[in-house]
Enzyme design. Structure first.
Site, mmCIF file in Angstrom:
data_model
loop_
_atom_site.group_PDB
_atom_site.id
_atom_site.type_symbol
_atom_site.label_atom_id
_atom_site.label_comp_id
_atom_site.label_asym_id
_atom_site.label_seq_id
_atom_site.Cartn_x
_atom_site.Cartn_y
_atom_site.Cartn_z
ATOM 1 N N MET A 93 0.805 -1.207 0.000
ATOM 2 C CA MET A 93 0.000 0.000 0.000
ATOM 3 C C MET A 93 0.846 1.268 0.000
ATOM 4 O O MET A 93 0.551 2.226 -0.709
ATOM 5 C CB MET A 93 -0.914 0.014 1.228
ATOM 6 C CG MET A 93 -1.652 1.321 1.413
ATOM 7 S SD MET A 93 -2.945 1.171 2.650
ATOM 8 C CE MET A 93 -3.255 2.899 3.022
ATOM 9 N N HIS B 61 -10.219 -0.830 3.361
ATOM 10 C CA HIS B 61 -10.699 -2.031 2.681
ATOM 11 C C HIS B 61 -11.154 -3.106 3.660
ATOM 12 O O HIS B 61 -10.639 -3.209 4.768
ATOM 13 C CB HIS B 61 -9.615 -2.608 1.776
ATOM 14 C CG HIS B 61 -8.239 -2.565 2.375
ATOM 15 N ND1 HIS B 61 -7.834 -3.400 3.377
ATOM 16 C CD2 HIS B 61 -7.191 -1.741 2.136
ATOM 17 C CE1 HIS B 61 -6.577 -3.114 3.722
ATOM 18 N NE2 HIS B 61 -6.169 -2.102 2.986
ATOM 19 N N TYR C 124 -1.270 0.221 25.578
ATOM 20 C CA TYR C 124 -1.936 -1.057 25.322
ATOM 21 C C TYR C 124 -2.570 -1.543 26.624
ATOM 22 O O TYR C 124 -2.061 -1.253 27.702
ATOM 23 C CB TYR C 124 -1.011 -2.191 24.941
ATOM 24 C CG TYR C 124 0.260 -1.975 24.211
ATOM 25 C CD1 TYR C 124 0.454 -2.621 23.000
ATOM 26 C CD2 TYR C 124 1.292 -1.221 24.737
ATOM 27 C CE1 TYR C 124 1.654 -2.506 22.330
ATOM 28 C CE2 TYR C 124 2.493 -1.098 24.068
ATOM 29 C CZ TYR C 124 2.662 -1.740 22.860
ATOM 30 O OH TYR C 124 3.853 -1.633 22.200
ATOM 31 N N HIS D 52 -0.142 -9.081 18.515
ATOM 32 C CA HIS D 52 0.261 -9.929 19.643
ATOM 33 C C HIS D 52 -0.742 -11.060 19.854
ATOM 34 O O HIS D 52 -1.127 -11.370 20.968
ATOM 35 C CB HIS D 52 0.365 -9.087 20.919
ATOM 36 C CG HIS D 52 1.454 -8.061 20.879
ATOM 37 N ND1 HIS D 52 1.550 -7.025 21.771
ATOM 38 C CD2 HIS D 52 2.525 -7.932 20.047
ATOM 39 C CE1 HIS D 52 2.621 -6.288 21.487
ATOM 40 N NE2 HIS D 52 3.220 -6.812 20.445
ATOM 41 N N ASN E 6 4.816 -7.316 25.590
ATOM 42 C CA ASN E 6 4.920 -7.838 24.229
ATOM 43 C C ASN E 6 5.305 -9.308 24.367
ATOM 44 O O ASN E 6 6.177 -9.647 25.159
ATOM 45 C CB ASN E 6 5.985 -7.067 23.455
ATOM 46 C CG ASN E 6 5.838 -5.574 23.641
ATOM 47 O OD1 ASN E 6 5.959 -5.102 24.770
ATOM 48 N ND2 ASN E 6 5.571 -4.854 22.605
HETATM 49 C C1 FAD Z 1 5.182 -6.044 13.176
HETATM 50 C C2 FAD Z 1 5.288 -6.839 14.427
HETATM 51 C C3 FAD Z 1 5.977 -6.313 15.509
HETATM 52 C C4 FAD Z 1 6.056 -7.054 16.675
HETATM 53 N N1 FAD Z 1 6.831 -6.571 17.705
HETATM 54 C C5 FAD Z 1 7.039 -7.364 18.803
HETATM 55 C C6 FAD Z 1 7.965 -6.994 19.810
HETATM 56 O O1 FAD Z 1 8.645 -5.964 19.714
HETATM 57 N N2 FAD Z 1 8.102 -7.814 20.884
HETATM 58 C C7 FAD Z 1 7.388 -8.967 21.035
HETATM 59 O O2 FAD Z 1 7.513 -9.640 22.044
HETATM 60 N N3 FAD Z 1 6.512 -9.344 20.073
HETATM 61 C C8 FAD Z 1 6.353 -8.598 18.959
HETATM 62 N N4 FAD Z 1 5.531 -9.025 17.963
HETATM 63 C C9 FAD Z 1 4.835 -10.312 18.142
HETATM 64 C C10 FAD Z 1 5.754 -11.521 17.977
HETATM 65 O O3 FAD Z 1 6.623 -11.335 16.891
HETATM 66 C C11 FAD Z 1 4.883 -12.756 17.757
HETATM 67 O O4 FAD Z 1 4.014 -12.882 18.857
HETATM 68 C C12 FAD Z 1 5.725 -14.008 17.658
HETATM 69 O O5 FAD Z 1 6.604 -13.954 16.555
HETATM 70 C C13 FAD Z 1 4.845 -15.244 17.504
HETATM 71 O O6 FAD Z 1 5.672 -16.385 17.523
HETATM 72 P P1 FAD Z 1 5.158 -17.793 16.983
HETATM 73 O O7 FAD Z 1 6.292 -18.748 17.096
HETATM 74 O O8 FAD Z 1 3.893 -18.138 17.662
HETATM 75 O O9 FAD Z 1 4.774 -17.568 15.454
HETATM 76 P P2 FAD Z 1 5.472 -16.804 14.237
HETATM 77 O O10 FAD Z 1 6.530 -15.906 14.723
HETATM 78 O O11 FAD Z 1 4.369 -16.250 13.436
HETATM 79 O O12 FAD Z 1 6.181 -17.970 13.424
HETATM 80 C C14 FAD Z 1 5.471 -18.928 12.686
HETATM 81 C C15 FAD Z 1 6.397 -19.486 11.601
HETATM 82 O O13 FAD Z 1 5.768 -20.605 10.993
HETATM 83 C C16 FAD Z 1 5.886 -20.534 9.592
HETATM 84 N N5 FAD Z 1 4.736 -21.247 9.032
HETATM 85 C C17 FAD Z 1 3.423 -20.980 9.258
HETATM 86 N N6 FAD Z 1 2.640 -21.859 8.600
HETATM 87 C C18 FAD Z 1 3.469 -22.715 7.956
HETATM 88 C C19 FAD Z 1 3.240 -23.822 7.088
HETATM 89 N N7 FAD Z 1 2.004 -24.235 6.806
HETATM 90 N N8 FAD Z 1 4.312 -24.468 6.570
HETATM 91 C C20 FAD Z 1 5.584 -24.067 6.879
HETATM 92 N N9 FAD Z 1 5.849 -23.011 7.690
HETATM 93 C C21 FAD Z 1 4.797 -22.343 8.223
HETATM 94 C C22 FAD Z 1 5.902 -19.035 9.299
HETATM 95 O O14 FAD Z 1 6.532 -18.746 8.080
HETATM 96 C C23 FAD Z 1 6.682 -18.486 10.502
HETATM 97 O O15 FAD Z 1 8.070 -18.449 10.261
HETATM 98 C C24 FAD Z 1 5.432 -8.314 16.780
HETATM 99 C C25 FAD Z 1 4.758 -8.836 15.692
HETATM 100 C C26 FAD Z 1 4.707 -8.119 14.519
HETATM 101 C C27 FAD Z 1 4.003 -8.734 13.349
#
Ligand code: FAD
Ligand code: NAG
Ligand code: NAG
Ligand code: NAG
Ligand code: NAG
Ligand code: NAG
Ligand code: NAG
Ligand code: NAG
Ligand code: NAG
Length: 771
Positions: free
Chosen positions: A83, A179, A625, A705, A748
């Site tokens: 965007m 959107h 938050y 989050h 976070n």
């Molecule tokens: C912009 C942004 C800023 C943030 N800032 C912070 C922060 O400063 N501090 C903090 O604590 N948290 C922050 N967060 C939140 C934090 O990053 C997430 O809560 C955390 O990464 C979640 O971890 P997870 O292991 O559950 O999943 P994810 O980090 O989402 O990892 C899931 C992984 O699985 C893979 N995957 C998914 N489905 C499949 C599939 N079917 N086949 C193969 N691979 C797959 C994905 O590609 C990904 O690599 C932020 C999030 C975002 C989006």
């Protein structure tokens, strides 16, 4: 952390599950367009280009069409696949005619009209009883200053769709609401060039294709693969985010054969990533190594790291969210794992697991290698705002249980001036073990289940096993760590979840045939109980602040001294991401429950709305938050294209959550007058705090989050996984990621997620019956 308006994104490009454009003949004009039909809204998008120049510069125009069912109240294309800073072509019906508009957006707000492109509507632009259609020539459209169309290569187009009409349909400059849905598709422009004669004919309003129509992409016929015999694994972990990396590392420590699958590609330099700004050329640092490049995740022209099929921010590359996030990192307070927070009592002794995480990945609140805290001004100004309210300063991660009236320097998982995180620690040790295998660019389509037993995973890579199937060993186990959006989709593929979602999955031509028969479906509340911190931004100015050009130039034109300092010693502004201070305060709600407010302070602002003049060089933001104690809930599911979607937004569904955050904001703002020179500019002095909060778009409250979709608990009636993180009703399927956390952690969530994974994987290893 929340820094940007969440749902209002059209974020990205990238290597992810998504539609890819192919050539179709438009039935009305006969033009062979390269494009797609979105399977959910049934809107078709297509583009065709004149031939590339044989010498000199390429033509700067194309012909395109959008055909939408009448339910599409406005529909648009973003040419750069995102965007921000991209030419947006938007249209909508107005009575019997189609109104179009060219726009550009510098922030995730209302895109502004953009002059330059010359649009000519072509024949068959029309509105009938069921559809509207816009066929147009777009001249001076392949370059818009802040981006360009890669006419000789491949790219990504983003689409946006709204079911709500624009404010004034007759006016091309009309405002419109955000959107209601958006998506992306990959496109090979190289294969979308027509002959000059055909192009000229269509550009002049002619129809029908003659000879020399575009070389249509031959359908990708499956080349016959050599028969591969798949290696069975003791443990297959799906997803390399914080949850999956901790899990895979600890499993591989046991010597078992462990396979970690990740849909995205490498990230940091050490893992083979090579994406870096020009100023880092020749240096072993990618965008994902340098903490100070965080703010550019949202403004870069090539945002390949987001999951293209998910319409909130989610990282799809090695490290998952931890590679693209703000890096804020909190050791969990005891309350994060208490019975009151929804955990079974068997989880309450969490300290040893937090300790394991701290040992592997300690936090720092001064990540610059020289120990100096750079850009300290917003900390110092916010301190003067909070001190009169009885707050005290501490080192936040030294006293994790102190979360009332406290503030401190922001704490991160960075090391050595680099992002590091779980990728530079847990993944690194796992990778070195001989029985650990990592495969990236591998998408897991389905989890294959027979009754209570998981047999293995179905991937899109036929080199890994016959037809892409990878089995587990006889007592082997599968662990889903796909994140709050990825893991629910995988459970649906295994016939686990609410019937409405399973019925959608069953209708999919890839996933449906691999699902267990309906008699074996397991009805669990997958996707329910979802929470995310509601967050609201306050923007201020103060003469002491250095807003750092609002981080706008960090990729393309950084302050030279800061760039040089980072390269020579991993010190300075670039050794940290943008946050400078965090604070917490506890509030009692009218329902007798305690809720905690968190604040994050940083220079710069995602957007400013002010009717008064202000000095943009002096802006800073306090994001407020609501965390532990919130009661609002939402739901995550899939659409008919199996794209993960927010089905019910989780913010402020309980009015008491809203009342408490409003109180917290009022308290912060009450002291503005105590700090000389401090001005609140969003909301400005023409807007009351309560009307600001009441009118804050719920989608803009997204903090990214997400937790709770596969809640851990003792009963299958309200939880998806049991206290061992095993999916109810299965023998050998587990979930370890943010989605199993039953209620909102204090800060976070990444620290809480990694600590959760430490405890969960210990329970999985200890659980009898495994490999
Ligand atoms: C912009 C942004 C800023 C943030 N800032 C912070 C922060 O400063 N501090 C903090 O604590 N948290 C922050 N967060 C939140 C934090 O990053 C997430 O809560 C955390 O990464 C979640 O971890 P997870 O292991 O559950 O999943 P994810 O980090 O989402 O990892 C899931 C992984 O699985 C893979 N995957 C998914 N489905 C499949 C599939 N079917 N086949 C193969 N691979 C797959 C994905 O590609 C990904 O690599 C932020 C999030 C975002 C989006
Ligand atoms: C599998 O999917 C991933 C992620 O979408 C993609 O990058 C990869 O190229 C695909 N692999 C194959 C063999 O199609
Ligand atoms: C083309 O568009 C740009 C803006 O993208 C504008 O500055 C320029 O004047 C336009 N050129 C012509 C010839 O219209
Ligand atoms: C309206 O136009 C669309 C697109 O060309 C076409 O598919 C549809 O059949 C038309 N509907 C009617 C009622 O003519
Ligand atoms: C790797 O696995 C093999 C076979 O399962 C086993 O014999 C070996 O000890 C394992 N290696 C390590 C380092 O644990
Ligand atoms: C803050 O400002 C208010 C109102 O201007 C004033 O009553 C109060 O005494 C001030 N508090 C401090 C600690 O300066
Ligand atoms: C599925 O389970 C049934 C009953 O346990 C068994 O008879 C059958 O062989 C299994 N099928 C596969 C493909 O493993
Ligand atoms: C805006 O702020 C910057 C930084 O404090 C300052 O140098 C500049 O003079 C200010 N501009 C105006 C017009 O006040
Ligand atoms: C609002 O703030 C502006 C400057 O930011 C000031 O000029 C104006 O007088 C203020 N209005 C009121 C009603 O306080």
């Amino acid at each position: 952390m929340r820094l940007r308006v969440g749902l209002s994104i059209l974020a990205c490009a990238g290597s992810a599950l998504a539609q890819v454009a192919s050539t179709f003949i438009d039935p009305d004009t006969g033009i062979p367009f390269m494009g797609i039909t979105d399977p959910v809204h049934r809107v078709s998008y297509g583009i065709v280009l004149p031939p590339l120049a044989t010498s000199g510069s390429n033509p700067t125009e194309f012909i395109a069409s959008i055909t939408s069912p009448i339910a599409g109240q406005w529909v648009g294309l973003a040419l750069g696949g995102a965007m921000l800073q991209n030419l947006l072509l938007v249209a909508w019906p107005n009575g019997n005619s189609v109104v179009h508009s060219t726009r550009i957006a510098a922030t995730y707000d209302q895109p502004t009209p953009y002059a330059g492109p010359v649009i000519t509507d072509l024949q068959h632009t029309m509105v009938n009883a069921t559809h509207w259609k816009w066929v147009f020539r777009c001249q001076n459209c392949t370059n818009w200053g802040t981006g360009s169309l890669p006419v000789s290569g491949g790219g990504v187009l983003a689409w946006a769709y709204s079911s709500a009409p624009v404010t004034t349909p007759s006016n091309p400059n009309s405002d419109f609401l955000e959107h209601t849905d958006f998506g992306f598709f990959g496109i090979s422009y190289a294969d979308a060039h027509a002959s000059q004669a055909d192009y000229d004919n269509w550009a002049a309003g002619g129809t029908g294709g003659g000879s020399g129509t575009p070389t249509s992409q031959p359908p990708t016929t499956p080349t016959s693969q050599p028969t591969v015999s798949a290696t069975p694994y003791d443990y297959i972990v799906v997803g390399a985010g914080p949850g999956g990396l901790v899990t895979a590392d600890r499993l591989s420590e046991t010597g078992k054969k462990v396979l970690l699958l990740e849909r995205g590609g490498p990230s940091t330099w050490e893992t083979g990533g090579r994406y870096q700004p020009d100023w880092l050329a020749g240096q072993p640092y990618t965008k994902f190594d340098v903490p100070g490049l965080f703010e550019s995740m949202f403004s870069d022209g090539n945002q390949f790291w987001w999951c293209r099929d998910i319409n909130v921010f989610a990282g799809c590359l090695l490290g998952g969210g931890s590679t693209i996030n703000g890096g804020l990192y909190w050791y969990p307070p005891d309350s994060d794992f208490s019975v009151a927070s929804g955990w079974p009592s068997s989880w309450a002794n969490h300290a040893p697991y937090t300790q394991k995480m701290k040992t592997r990945l300690p936090s720092t609140d001064h990540s610059s290698m020289d120990g100096i805290r750079y850009l300290p001004q917003s900390f110092n100004v916010a301190k003067r705002l909070l001190d009169p309210q009885g707050y005290r300063q501490l080192t936040i991660n030294d006293e994790p249980n102190q979360k009332d009236h406290v503030y401190g320097y922001s704490s991160f998982f960075f090391q050595g001036g680099k992002r590091t995180g779980p990728t530079g620690t847990y993944f690194k040790t796992a990778k070195a073990r001989p029985n650990f295998t990592y495969r990236d660019y591998t998408f897991v389509n389905s989890i294959i289940r027979n009754g209570t037993k998981i047999l293995g995973v179905q991937t899109n890579d036929t080199s890994l096993g016959p037809d892409g199937f990878i089995p587990v060993t006889p007592n082997g186990r599968v662990i889903l760590s796909g994140g709050s959006f990825g893991s629910p989709r995988l459970l649906f593929s295994a016939g686990i979840g609410p019937t409405d979602m399973l019925t959608i999955a069953q209708g999919d031509s890839v996933v449906g045939p691999k699902m267990p028969p309906q008699a074996q479906w397991i009805n669990l509340p997958v996707g329910e109980n979802v929470q995310d911190n509601p967050s609201i931004n306050l923007v201020f100015t103060h003469p002491d602040i250095d807003a750092y050009e609002n981080w706008a130039d960090i990729m393309s034109d950084p302050r030279p001294a800061d760039a040089a300092q980072y390269i020579s010693s991993q010190s300075g502004v670039f050794a940290s991401s943008s946050p400078r201070m965090n604070f917490w305060r506890a509030y009692g709600g009218s329902d007798g429950k305690t809720r905690w407010m968190q604040g994050t302070v940083r220079p710069g602002a995602a957007s400013v709305t002010s009717s008064n003049p202000y000095n943009a060089s002096q802006i800073f933001t306090i994001t407020t938050y609501l965390s532990t104690g919130i009661t609002s809930k939402g739901r995550i599911g899939i659409d008919v294209a199996l794209r993960p979607r927010v089905l019910v937004e989780p913010w402020f569904t309980d009015p008491i959550d809203k009342a408490v955050l409003l109180q917290g904001i009022n308290d912060i703002v009450a002291s503005v007058g105590n700090v000389s020179g401090l001005t609140l500019i969003t909301p400005d002095n023409t807007t009351t705090i309560s009307s600001y909060v009441n009118n804050y778009g719920t989608g803009n409250m997204n903090s990214n989050h997400w937790i709770g979709a596969n809640r851990l608990g003792s009963s299958a009636s309200n939880s998806v996984v049991d206290p061992n993180a095993k999916v109810f009703g299965t023998d050998n399927l587990f979930v370890v990621d943010a989605s199993i956390i039953p209620s909102m952690p204090m800060g976070n969530p990444q620290g809480a997620i990694m600590a959760t994974a430490e405890q969960a994987v210990a329970k999985i290893i200890a659980l009898a019956g495994g490999p």
